[in-house]
Design a protein around this motif. Structure first.
Motif, PDB file in Angstrom:
ATOM      1  N   SER A  69       0.455  -1.460   0.130  1.00  0.00           N
ATOM      2  CA  SER A  69       0.116  -0.191  -0.149  1.00  0.00           C
ATOM      3  C   SER A  69       0.834   1.497  -0.047  1.00  0.00           C
ATOM      4  CB  SER A  69      -0.959  -0.463   1.309  1.00  0.00           C
ATOM      5  OG  SER A  69      -2.320  -0.666   1.529  1.00  0.00           O
ATOM      6  N   SER A 128       2.043   1.664  -3.619  1.00  0.00           N
ATOM      7  CA  SER A 128       1.200   1.980  -4.139  1.00  0.00           C
ATOM      8  C   SER A 128       0.564   3.327  -4.257  1.00  0.00           C
ATOM      9  CB  SER A 128      -0.072   1.285  -4.277  1.00  0.00           C
ATOM     10  OG  SER A 128      -0.034  -0.226  -4.448  1.00  0.00           O
ATOM     11  N   ALA A 154      -7.104  -4.061   1.614  1.00  0.00           N
ATOM     12  CA  ALA A 154      -5.748  -2.702   1.965  1.00  0.00           C
ATOM     13  C   ALA A 154      -6.168  -1.389   2.121  1.00  0.00           C
ATOM     14  CB  ALA A 154      -4.365  -3.337   1.426  1.00  0.00           C
ATOM     15  N   ASP A 210      -4.940   0.798   0.284  1.00  0.00           N
ATOM     16  CA  ASP A 210      -4.414   0.647  -1.302  1.00  0.00           C
ATOM     17  C   ASP A 210      -6.170   0.827  -2.408  1.00  0.00           C
ATOM     18  OD1 ASP A 210      -4.406  -1.890  -1.213  1.00  0.00           O
ATOM     19  OD2 ASP A 210      -2.473  -1.253  -2.815  1.00  0.00           O
TER      20      ASP A 210
END
Length: 205
Positions: free
Chosen positions: A136, A139, A182, A184
C-alpha cells in the motif's frame, strides 16, 4: 511568524490525532449479495434507480482522492445510477476536501463523523498491516508519481477506518459488496460495479 508556527503546530496535532485508534463501535456484518441494503436517516436510497455507495478513508488519503475522482466521472457518464460517497471527516473538512479534489459533480456526499453508517454497512477499524503494509505504501508512492495524487494533511478523521464499495439495485438489494483488503483499495466502477448492476437488470444470478 507566530501565526505560521501555530498553524504548523495545529497541522501536526491533527496528523497525530489521525493515527490514534478511535473508540470501538458495534459493527454489523457486511451485507451479503441479495440482502436488503442498510438504510438510515443519514443515508437513504432512491427507489427509481440503482445506487453505488462508496465509503472513503480519511480526507487527505490519496486512495480516497483517487476513488472520489473516479466516482465523480462515473456519476456524469451514468446518470441512471445514483452515486453516494460517505466521509467520516467533519462536515467542514469534507466540504473543503471535495472542492480541492475537483468538486462533487453528480455525487451525493454523506458526512458521518460518528461512523455510524460505516458500522451499519459492516465497515470497522482496520489493522496496522491493512493501513501500512509495504504494498500500500508503494502504491501511494506510484499514485503520486504517476498521477500527481499525493497524501495531504489530515484535517479530521482516522487513518484506521475501513473503506468499501457497494452496488444496490433499485429495489434496495445489494448486488456488490466489497470491503477493502488494504488501504490502497480503489473500486473498479467501469468493470465490477457496472457488471453487478447489469447482471441484476438482466435477471441473472
Amino acid at each position: 511568524m507566530a501565526t505560521a508556527a501555530a498553524g504548523l503546530g495545529s497541522a501536526v496535532t491533527r496528523e497525530l490525532q489521525s493515527f490514534k485508534t478511535p473508540p470501538q463501535k458495534e459493527v454489523a456484518p457486511v451485507p451479503n449479495i441479495g440482502d436488503k441494503a442498510p438504510v438510515s436517516e443519514k443515508l437513504s436510497l432512491p427507489h427509481d434507480r440503482p445506487t453505488v455507495v462508496v465509503f472513503l478513508r480519511h480526507c487527505g488519503c490519496p486512495f480516497a482522492e483517487k476513488t472520489f475522482r473516479l466516482l465523480t466521472k462515473f456519476s456524469t457518464k451514468h446518470p441512471e445510477i445514483h452515486c453516494i460517497a460517505v466521509s467520516h471527516s467533519s462536515q467542514a473538512d469534507t466540504d473543503a476536501w471535495v472542492v480541492e479534489v475537483g468538486g462533487e459533480w453528480d455525487v451525493e456526499v454523506v458526512v458521518d463523523p460518528e461512523r455510524d453508517v460505516y458500522s451499519a454497512w459492516g465497515l470497522g477499524i482496520s489493522s496496522t498491516w491493512h493501513a501500512m503494509n509495504p504494498w500500500s505504501l508503494y502504491s501511494a508512492y506510484r499514485l503520486g508519481k504517476d498521477e500527481g495524487i499525493w497524501n495531504t494533511a489530515t484535517q479530521s478523521g482516522t487513518r484506521w477506518q475501513m473503506s468499501g464499495c457497494f452496488a444496490v439495485d433499485a429495489a434496495g438489494f445489494v448486488r456488490l459488496a466489497q470491503v477493502a483488503r488494504a488501504a490502497d483499495y480503489v473500486p473498479d466502477f467501469r468493470g465490477e460495479v457496472l457488471r453487478a448492476l447489469e447482471l441484476e437488470k438482466k435477471g441473472l444470478p
